[in-house]
Scaffold this motif. Structure first.
Motif, PDB file in Angstrom:
ATOM      1  N   VAL A 114       0.857  -1.179   0.000  1.00 36.17           N
ATOM      2  CA  VAL A 114       0.000   0.000   0.000  1.00 36.17           C
ATOM      3  C   VAL A 114       0.894   1.231   0.000  1.00 36.17           C
ATOM      4  CG1 VAL A 114      -1.694   1.336   1.300  1.00 36.17           C
ATOM      5  CG2 VAL A 114      -1.875  -1.171   1.204  1.00 36.17           C
ATOM      6  N   HIS A 115       0.742   2.048  -1.027  1.00 35.87           N
ATOM      7  CA  HIS A 115       1.480   3.308  -1.080  1.00 35.87           C
ATOM      8  C   HIS A 115       0.519   4.461  -0.859  1.00 35.87           C
ATOM      9  CE1 HIS A 115       5.324   1.997  -3.430  1.00 35.87           C
ATOM     10  NE2 HIS A 115       4.845   0.994  -2.695  1.00 35.87           N
ATOM     11  N   ALA A 116       1.034   5.526  -0.256  1.00 35.05           N
ATOM     12  CA  ALA A 116       0.215   6.716  -0.093  1.00 35.05           C
ATOM     13  C   ALA A 116       0.847   7.856  -0.862  1.00 35.05           C
ATOM     14  CB  ALA A 116       0.109   7.077   1.384  1.00 35.05           C
TER      15      ALA A 116
ATOM     16  N   LEU B  68      -3.892   7.952   7.359  1.00 34.62           N
ATOM     17  CA  LEU B  68      -2.797   6.976   7.366  1.00 34.62           C
ATOM     18  C   LEU B  68      -2.578   6.343   8.741  1.00 34.62           C
ATOM     19  CD1 LEU B  68      -0.339   8.823   4.970  1.00 34.62           C
ATOM     20  CD2 LEU B  68      -2.245   7.291   4.432  1.00 34.62           C
ATOM     21  N   ASN B  69      -3.232   6.917   9.775  1.00 34.44           N
ATOM     22  CA  ASN B  69      -3.239   6.247  11.066  1.00 34.44           C
ATOM     23  C   ASN B  69      -4.091   4.986  11.006  1.00 34.44           C
ATOM     24  OD1 ASN B  69      -1.635   8.141  12.259  1.00 34.44           O
ATOM     25  ND2 ASN B  69      -3.367   9.359  13.042  1.00 34.44           N
ATOM     26  N   HIS B  70      -5.104   5.055  10.146  1.00 27.08           N
ATOM     27  CA  HIS B  70      -6.032   3.927  10.033  1.00 27.08           C
ATOM     28  C   HIS B  70      -5.608   2.950   8.951  1.00 27.08           C
ATOM     29  CE1 HIS B  70      -8.990   5.753  12.763  1.00 27.08           C
ATOM     30  NE2 HIS B  70      -8.623   6.904  12.217  1.00 27.08           N
TER      31      HIS B  70
ATOM     32  N   ILE C 206       5.360   6.128   1.530  1.00 28.09           N
ATOM     33  CA  ILE C 206       4.662   7.411   1.339  1.00 28.09           C
ATOM     34  C   ILE C 206       5.445   8.257   0.339  1.00 28.09           C
ATOM     35  CG2 ILE C 206       3.968   9.568   2.449  1.00 28.09           C
ATOM     36  CD1 ILE C 206       3.500   8.016   5.006  1.00 28.09           C
ATOM     37  N   HIS C 207       4.679   8.870  -0.600  1.00 28.92           N
ATOM     38  CA  HIS C 207       5.307   9.781  -1.566  1.00 28.92           C
ATOM     39  C   HIS C 207       4.703  11.162  -1.376  1.00 28.92           C
ATOM     40  CE1 HIS C 207       6.511   6.132  -3.797  1.00 28.92           C
ATOM     41  NE2 HIS C 207       5.263   5.725  -3.575  1.00 28.92           N
TER      42      HIS C 207
ATOM     43  N   GLY D  34       9.102   6.423   4.546  1.00 27.06           N
ATOM     44  CA  GLY D  34       8.218   5.543   5.320  1.00 27.06           C
ATOM     45  C   GLY D  34       7.211   6.359   6.083  1.00 27.06           C
ATOM     46  N   LYS D  35       6.623   5.733   7.103  1.00 21.77           N
ATOM     47  CA  LYS D  35       5.581   6.362   7.890  1.00 21.77           C
ATOM     48  C   LYS D  35       5.994   7.699   8.487  1.00 21.77           C
ATOM     49  CE  LYS D  35       4.550   2.407   9.758  1.00 21.77           C
ATOM     50  NZ  LYS D  35       4.219   1.396  10.777  1.00 21.77           N
ATOM     51  N   GLU D  36       7.286   7.771   8.800  1.00 22.31           N
ATOM     52  CA  GLU D  36       7.762   8.990   9.463  1.00 22.31           C
ATOM     53  C   GLU D  36       7.554  10.230   8.588  1.00 22.31           C
ATOM     54  OE1 GLU D  36       9.563   6.566   8.237  1.00 22.31           O
ATOM     55  OE2 GLU D  36      10.759   7.597   6.728  1.00 22.31           O
TER      56      GLU D  36
END
Lengths: 251, 485
Positions: A31-33, A210-212, A218-219, A231-233
């Protein structure tokens, strides 16, 4: 090879360049955001992926499972496994949710040379999936999106996704217009659909979603290009600093 | 239901924009010479061995017709019709009476097969629909007669009825649509060749839906059917009319008259799926469908309901109407009219409220594509004595593309201050958003259009009897093929 490969994608609307060289590859199961400020090209990217008319690709390529998506019409892409959960789902007066779903499934079966789906079995399957998303029978009997609340519309999009079982899902600002409770239901629905063979691209303004739905990658998109990948950071960083860095950097 | 699923299949079957029913049956025809004068009328009457009174009725109508002018108020345009250049009578050369389907010309049966109404199959399928098939001008086969006879229901061709039930025919013929009502009805009165006659006796609920398939076959033959349905006190009947015609380059005139009579507590439901040849993309050929349909709610609490799905014909000029004479009587009009390419439709209804507490509902859905013009023209009239009359009208138009037209012309006349009349109208287009939404779920452009249009027409489609609804949904898909993209 990645499930989805975007290379040097350039696209324009009415001669105005919006996407200016996007490279992105998503492995199966990932999963990418994509996050970015208004006007960065996020929605354009989602429409270009789904094959909407009026968005002209001037350069680059998009491949799904090795197939050239740019050679296909929107309906062919859908049959090939692309699904776009829309930011503003469209009303279809007089067309019930159940009819719409059945038509969509039968379009796939027809393409595969199969007979139409058994109506009773289908009804059962849809009802079971609908239940987990809090989509009532009554909603399935109503005309698609007509008189639906914001939350109902988004739940309905995820239900379609669950029934159609696409390979690659684009979620375009699925969190817009949702309160916390609705966001939770929708996110759980999306998470339930994560699987090894399926990739997703989650487009959003806010870190909240993105918490859920926790992305693998992540881009940050700004000015039609991916400015940073992490990443998430990265989401947390954006939450603190906003998009100012990127807007200025590219300006 | 399986609306567009069926459309999908149907669209596959019909490649391009070919008209599915465009074939010509090669059967020996017996024709009257071209042209129209008293001799023609005497010829028709003699061929049908009609009684003197009917011949006189025809001749009187003909003389009145000669004094009349073709109406030009409708929003349709066509070159002048040369009424002397038409055949007014054509009948397949047949043995006059047939005892069973086995005696029917096999080629004729094959025609019906192609039309998708195999009579044999209908017979086997038992008890669903009785078909009184009109092939050009003469009724060829009537099925289910026995079952109907058991209930005292009369369902036969009008020519037979003239012989077998002369009193009934004489009492009601022209009682709703007088011979000189209008130009085309008057022409029909003079030269009508065949059609259906239905009589439902007191208190009888007709045990099956009655169905007639009309078909125009011979070249240059105007078809002039005459249908008369009488529902006596407390009876009920549902009547289905399906129409197709072969594909030809020249225009063909179809000027029918339908009369309905409902007595106290009687109900008539009349459904039409009209799929006459619409002409080609450039407007060449096609049927001129100039039809007068009217029902009289004579009795108290009687009800007449018209449902029509009009997808065919080059030009449609048709206003199925209700005269609400009986107190508490009800009139309904549900209509879907689709025009594509160069088709023109001027259609609607008239609701004439005469009795107390009479109610009427009008739901009209007009869909226009290509270069077509689609007009809703309706009249709601409330008479002085129609205390408490109510009408609700809803007219919705849907446009596909930017070269077509939709027009709504409602006339409202009320002479009673207690009347309540509502009129709602909308005009919309199939939006690009809707098309993209459907396509992004896998539907082809054509299936998407079919789905959206069927949704738009839903309120009308649900009024159709089941077996007709499926056919009508397919037709909607087919008739709009190629209208987008």
């Amino acid at each position: 090879m990645a499930l989805l490969e975007i290379e040097n994608l350039h696209a324009e609307i009415d001669g105005k360049p919006i996407l200016k060289g996007i490279d992105l590859s998503i492995e199966a199961g990932q999963v990418h955001a994509i996050m970015g400020p208004n006007g960065s090209g996020k929605s354009t990217l989602s429409y270009v992926l789904a094959g909407r008319d009026g968005y002209e690709v001037t350069e680059g390529s998009i491949r799904l499972d090795g197939q050239d998506l740019l050679e296909m019409e929107a309906d062919e892409r859908a049959v090939a496994g692309v699904f776009l959960a829309m930011q503003y789902p469209v009303e279809l007066p007089g067309v019930t949710g159940m009819t719409f779903l059945r038509e969509a499934v039968n379009a796939r079966r027809k393409a595969a040379g199969e007979d139409e789906i058994d109506a009773m079995g289908f009804l059962k399957m849809v009802r079971a999936k609908a239940k987990t998303l809090g989509v009532t029978d009554e909603m399935l009997k109503r005309a698609v999106n007509v008189g639906f609340s914001g939350g109902e519309k988004k739940r309905n999009e995820i239900l379609q996704m669950a029934v159609l079982e696409p390979k690659f899902c684009v979620l375009d600002e699925t969190d817009s217009g949702l309160d916390i409770d609705a966001l939770k239901v929708v996110s759980e629905g999306v998470n339930a659909l994560r699987s090894a063979g399926r990739s997703m691209l989650v487009i959003t303004h806010y870190q909240r979603l993105l918490n859920h739905i926790e992305p693998d990658v992540i881009h940050v998109l700004a000015h039609g290009r991916i400015q940073k990948t992490g990443g998430k950071e990265l989401a947390l960083e954006l939450e603190q600093n906003g998009y100012a860095d990127y807007v200025e950097a590219a300006a | 239901m399986a609306a567009t699923a069926d459309t999908v299949r149907q669209v596959e079957e019909v490649t391009g924009r070919a008209y599915k029913h465009g074939f010509v049956t090669d059967i020996d025809m017996e024709m009257a010479p071209k042209g129209l004068d008293e001799t023609t009328i005497r010829f028709i009457s003699a061929k049908k061995e009609e009684p003197e009174w009917l011949l006189e009725w025809r001749l009187k109508a003909f003389r009145q017709w000669q004094q009349m002018k073709e109406p030009d108020w409708a929003k349709v345009g066509y070159p002048a019709i040369d009424y002397q250049d038409l055949y007014y009578y054509a009948a397949p050369k047949q043995k006059p009476k047939l005892n069973s389907l086995d005696e029917v010309d096999p080629e004729l049966l094959a025609t019906y097969e192609k039309l998708g109404i195999p009579l044999k199959e209908q017979e086997i399928l038992a008890g669903v629909v009785a078909v009184d098939a009109v092939f050009d001008s003469v009724s060829v086969a009537t099925t289910y007669k026995k079952e109907l006879e058991k209930h005292g229901v009369i369902f036969c061709s009008i020519s037979e009825a003239v012989h077998d039930y002369p009193d009934l025919v004489r009492r009601y013929l022209g009682s709703v649509v007088p011979a000189a009502d209008n130009f085309f009805a008057c022409l029909n009165s003079a030269v009508f060749t065949d059609g259906s006659f239905v009589y439902i006796p007191k208190g009888v609920r007709c045990p099956m839906e009655l169905s007639t398939y009309f078909r125009i076959n011979a070249e240059n033959t105007g078809q002039f059917e005459r249908t008369l349905i009488v529902a006596d006190e407390g009876s009920y009947v549902s009547y289905l009319e399906g129409c197709t015609a072969p594909q030809r380059d020249e225009n063909q005139l179809h000027a029918a008259v339908v009369e309905l009579v409902a007595m106290d507590d009687a109900e008539i439901k009349y459904s039409t799926v009209q799929n006459w040849y619409p002409g080609d993309e450039n407007g060449k050929g096609g049927i001129y469908n100039f039809v007068t349909k009217r029902g009289a709610c004579r009795g108290r609490r009687s009800k007449i309901s018209w449902t029509q799905v009009e997808t065919g014909s080059a030009i449609t000029w048709k206003y199925p109407s209700c005269i609400l004479q009986g107190d508490d009587s009800v009139g309904e009009f549900y209509s879907v009219a689709i025009t594509n390419n160069a088709q023109q439709a001027d259609t609607g209804t008239k609701m004439i409220h005469l009795g107390k507490n009479t109610r009427s509902t009008i739901i009209s859905k007009g869909i226009s594509a290509g270069r077509a013009d689609n007009t809703y023209r309706g009249l709601v009239r409330v008479g002085k004595r129609a205390e408490g009359a109510r009408n609700f009208t809803q007219c919705d138009s849907l446009l596909i593309g930017d070269k077509c037209g939709a027009h709504t012309v409602p006339y409202i006349e009320s002479k009673n201050p207690s009347a309540r009349i509502e009129h709602e109208a909308t005009t919309s287009k199939i939006s690009e958003d809707q098309l993209f939404y459907c396509m992004s779920r896998g539907l082809s452009t054509e299936d998407a259009v079919g789905l959206i249009v069927n949704g738009f027409c839903k309120e009308v489609m649900k009024e159709l009897p089941m077996e007709f609804a499926v056919e009508a949904q397919k037709l909607i898909g087919i008739s709009l093929e190629g209208s987008v993209g």
